[in-house]
Design a protein around this motif. Structure first.
Motif, mmCIF file in Angstrom:
data_model
loop_
_atom_site.group_PDB
_atom_site.id
_atom_site.type_symbol
_atom_site.label_atom_id
_atom_site.label_comp_id
_atom_site.label_asym_id
_atom_site.label_seq_id
_atom_site.Cartn_x
_atom_site.Cartn_y
_atom_site.Cartn_z
ATOM 1 N N ALA A 45 -49.280 -15.445 -32.001
ATOM 2 C CA ALA A 45 -49.896 -15.407 -33.328
ATOM 3 C C ALA A 45 -51.411 -15.272 -33.212
ATOM 4 O O ALA A 45 -52.047 -14.502 -33.945
ATOM 5 C CB ALA A 45 -49.537 -16.667 -34.113
ATOM 6 N N LEU A 46 -52.004 -16.011 -32.272
ATOM 7 C CA LEU A 46 -53.449 -15.930 -32.064
ATOM 8 C C LEU A 46 -53.868 -14.530 -31.641
ATOM 9 O O LEU A 46 -54.867 -13.981 -32.134
ATOM 10 C CB LEU A 46 -53.876 -16.958 -31.011
ATOM 11 C CG LEU A 46 -55.369 -16.971 -30.648
ATOM 12 C CD1 LEU A 46 -56.223 -17.278 -31.873
ATOM 13 C CD2 LEU A 46 -55.639 -17.995 -29.540
ATOM 14 N N ALA A 47 -53.107 -13.933 -30.722
ATOM 15 C CA ALA A 47 -53.430 -12.578 -30.258
ATOM 16 C C ALA A 47 -53.379 -11.571 -31.409
ATOM 17 O O ALA A 47 -54.248 -10.693 -31.524
ATOM 18 C CB ALA A 47 -52.479 -12.161 -29.147
ATOM 19 N N LEU A 48 -52.368 -11.708 -32.278
ATOM 20 C CA LEU A 48 -52.250 -10.798 -33.416
ATOM 21 C C LEU A 48 -53.401 -10.959 -34.393
ATOM 22 O O LEU A 48 -53.967 -9.978 -34.886
ATOM 23 C CB LEU A 48 -50.926 -11.041 -34.141
ATOM 24 C CG LEU A 48 -49.670 -10.429 -33.521
ATOM 25 C CD1 LEU A 48 -48.440 -10.850 -34.308
ATOM 26 C CD2 LEU A 48 -49.764 -8.918 -33.499
ATOM 27 N N VAL A 49 -53.772 -12.214 -34.679
ATOM 28 C CA VAL A 49 -54.864 -12.453 -35.632
ATOM 29 C C VAL A 49 -56.186 -11.929 -35.070
ATOM 30 O O VAL A 49 -56.981 -11.303 -35.783
ATOM 31 C CB VAL A 49 -54.981 -13.953 -35.967
ATOM 32 C CG1 VAL A 49 -56.188 -14.222 -36.860
ATOM 33 C CG2 VAL A 49 -53.720 -14.437 -36.658
ATOM 34 N N GLN A 50 -56.444 -12.193 -33.795
ATOM 35 C CA GLN A 50 -57.684 -11.727 -33.180
ATOM 36 C C GLN A 50 -57.752 -10.200 -33.132
ATOM 37 O O GLN A 50 -58.847 -9.628 -33.126
ATOM 38 C CB GLN A 50 -57.826 -12.307 -31.779
ATOM 39 C CG GLN A 50 -58.123 -13.805 -31.773
ATOM 40 C CD GLN A 50 -58.159 -14.382 -30.374
ATOM 41 O OE1 GLN A 50 -57.471 -13.900 -29.471
ATOM 42 N NE2 GLN A 50 -58.950 -15.436 -30.190
ATOM 43 N N ALA A 51 -56.591 -9.541 -33.100
ATOM 44 C CA ALA A 51 -56.567 -8.078 -33.054
ATOM 45 C C ALA A 51 -56.908 -7.449 -34.404
ATOM 46 O O ALA A 51 -57.192 -6.256 -34.486
ATOM 47 C CB ALA A 51 -55.196 -7.584 -32.595
ATOM 48 N N VAL A 52 -56.870 -8.249 -35.478
ATOM 49 C CA VAL A 52 -57.189 -7.732 -36.818
ATOM 50 C C VAL A 52 -58.700 -7.791 -37.018
ATOM 51 O O VAL A 52 -59.294 -8.877 -37.059
ATOM 52 C CB VAL A 52 -56.474 -8.557 -37.911
ATOM 53 C CG1 VAL A 52 -56.866 -8.049 -39.289
ATOM 54 C CG2 VAL A 52 -54.971 -8.489 -37.736
ATOM 55 N N ASP A 53 -59.324 -6.638 -37.132
ATOM 56 C CA ASP A 53 -60.774 -6.553 -37.337
ATOM 57 C C ASP A 53 -61.098 -6.988 -38.767
ATOM 58 O O ASP A 53 -60.569 -6.406 -39.725
ATOM 59 C CB ASP A 53 -61.243 -5.118 -37.117
ATOM 60 C CG ASP A 53 -62.764 -4.988 -37.229
ATOM 61 O OD1 ASP A 53 -63.436 -6.015 -37.432
ATOM 62 O OD2 ASP A 53 -63.273 -3.854 -37.102
#
Length: 556
Positions: A45-53
């Motif tokens: 979940a953290l990786a996905l959120v961080q990938a959202v600019d």
């Protein structure tokens, strides 16, 4: 396992994107997927959120959602917070927007968690109490998790009054009504650990249940935690041999490094069994200790003191024992637990006072205000309608008697001026009560199941039995806004009574929530769609609201 997890994540993302392309969605699909993974795989979940600019998010709601999920994912991945700016932005947004109750609850929870990590436990309690008050009665997970956080806050600051146990017991009652097995296990293990000194038998029972439950679910983390807590419980009960068997099970369970809690507990047990060399060896396996809180430091010092006692080194034992007592005394002298408790008591009083005050106001004033507002609304519309038709007759009489009754004409003219002044006052008075009516209707939205609200809705809703009363509103609007209702009906004869009612309420500035309550719609957001259909029915190239604005500007 990692490959399977990656496939699941990619599939969820693709499904969300396809769904987002095929219809309307409230939030960015990438954030919704990250939220769905938060409990089971927070690192993903953290990786996905961080990938959202953030720059790619045009809506303020999406940016607030990202800030909330980023804070939540970092906390669940044990990344210590250094700033509360992200969660502050999310909290500010959700405080301003109704209909986001669950997310506002979460924002309060993780604001409290961040304040804890920043070293402000009393502020953390303040936000946890806000979360508890904000959560819906059926939001069992957030209610349970909030009480777990409060229990951990009391526990970590060495509370000795049983508040930590009370909070964990409350949390477990809520969590057992959810499907969140990991949180149920975590709560059971913490509660079993807290029962250890006061209720050792109860502690053993709940921890054995947690151990079996974790084994059935193949939950390795909670399985290890339950064994660690059982070792401590058997230590309190002086069942050292049983504890030793569990230590051997733990050593054989995994090759990776265990927690400092395990090694200190194991060293203490071996010391009690008269095996100080084995105890020292276990402590050496952990290496240089790194403590995450004071309780871990005390446990480590106690294990060293037990080793020293087992070796007959009473001087070292006494020094270490005195050091433990000094740390415990210093913790007792701190007023942090008292400040945390005072914060909770203060918030409970504030919430109780506000709740009682609101209930009193609802019971005493709501019926009277509604009846008064509706009476004035209908009476004002009727009087204004009658008075407007009297003007022509009065003026005609004045003209016929003009030459013979000059003085009387002047007196009548003065009366007309007085009537106009009073008429303007009546308009203003009507407008003020119209505003009051909107406020009362708005309050109905927040208590949909209340019997009083149901009665009010039956009075004010636009139905067959009271259409005639509401139709008088059209006459008032025509007089107030240059015959907009009549001209619109003449221009668009295909409009029915509900269409005209929607147009009337829109002209008067009623909100979507207020219009939905009056017209009997359950979802306020549907009013926008209904307005779009009305615009299409009228053949407008613009919206209904733009049509109203254009008419009022052209007929000013």
């Amino acid at each position: 396992m990692k490959n399977i997890l990656s496939v699941i994540v990619v599939a969820l993302v693709l499904v969300a994107v396809v769904t987002g392309c095929g219809g309307m969605h409230r939030y960015d699909a990438r954030l919704a997927v990250a939220d769905s993974l938060m409990h089971d795989v927070p690192d993903s979940a953290l990786a996905l959120v961080q990938a959202v600019d953030p720059a790619s998010l045009t809506r303020e709601g999406d940016r607030a959602y990202r800030d909330l999920l980023l804070t939540q994912a970092r906390y669940r991945c044990y990344i210590t917070a250094t700033s509360d700016s992200d969660i502050n932005r999310a909290l500010a947004y959700y405080r301003r927007h109704d209909g986001e109750r669950e997310k506002l609850t979460r924002a309060y929870i993780y604001k409290g968690a961040v304040m804890e990590e920043l070293g402000h436990p009393d502020s953390a309690m303040l936000y946890y109490k806000h979360a508890e008050a904000t959560a819906a009665p059926t939001d069992y997970f957030n209610l349970g998790y909030t009480n777990m956080r409060m229990g951990a806050l009391y526990r970590d600051h060495y509370s000795m009054d049983g508040k930590h146990i009370e909070k964990y017991e409350t949390a477990l009652r809520f969590l057992l009504q959810t499907q969140e097995t990991k949180q149920q296990l975590a709560c059971m293990i913490n509660l079993g650990s807290l029962y250890r000194l006061k209720y050792p038998k109860k502690s053993e029972s709940i921890l054995l249940s947690a151990k079996e439950y974790a084994y059935e679910l193949n939950d390795t983390d909670n399985y290890i935690k339950s064994i660690n807590s059982l070792i401590q419980t058997y230590h309190v009960q002086k069942k050292y041999r049983i504890a030793c068997d569990l230590i051997h099970e733990m050593l054989a369970l995994q090759n990776k490094k265990q927690s400092i809690e395990f090694y200190t507990n194991a060293a203490t047990i071996y010391s009690k069994l008269g095996m100080p060399d084995s105890a020292e060896f276990l402590l050496s396996l952990y290496g240089q200790p790194i403590f995450s809180n004071v309780i871990e430091e005390i446990s480590y010092l106690e294990s060293l003191s037990e080793v020293a006692l087992a070796k007959g080194d009473k001087i070292t034992y006494q020094l270490l024992d005195n050091k433990c007592k000094a740390i415990e005394d210093s913790l007792q002298k701190l007023d942090t637990p008292m400040r945390i408790m005072q914060t909770e008591i203060s918030q409970d009083k504030n919430f109780a006072y506000n709740s009682n005050r609101q209930n009193r106001l609802n019971k005493i004033c709501l019926i009277g205000i509604i009846i008064l507002a509706l009476s004035i609304l209908f009476l004002s519309s009727y009087l204004y309608y009658r008075r407007s038709h009297q003007y022509d007759r009065i003026i005609a009489d004045l003209k016929s008697e003009f030459h013979s009754h000059v003085c009387e004409t002047n007196e009548l003219q003065e009366r007309i001026n007085d009537l106009k002044i009073k008429d303007q006052g009546l308009k203003e008075y009507f407008d003020s009560h119209l505003w009051l009516m909107r406020e009362v209707i708005e309050e109905c939205y927040y208590a949909p199941n209340d019997k009083l609200v149901t009665r009010i809705r039956n009075i004010i809703q636009f139905r067959d039995q009271n259409k005639e009363k509401w139709s008088k509103l059209n006459d008032y609007i025509d007089l107030r806004f240059n015959n907009i209702m009549s001209n619109t009906k003449n221009k668009y004869p295909n409009l029915d009574s509900r269409d005209m009612m929607l147009l009337a309420l829109s002209i008067l500035g009623f909100s979507c929530v207020q219009i939905a309550i009056i017209m009997g719609y359950s979802n306020p957001s549907s009013i926008g769609t209904i307005r779009q259909r009305l615009a299409k029915k009228m053949g407008l190239e613009t919206s209904v609201m733009q049509y109203i604005n254009n008419y009022l500007q052209d007929n000013h």
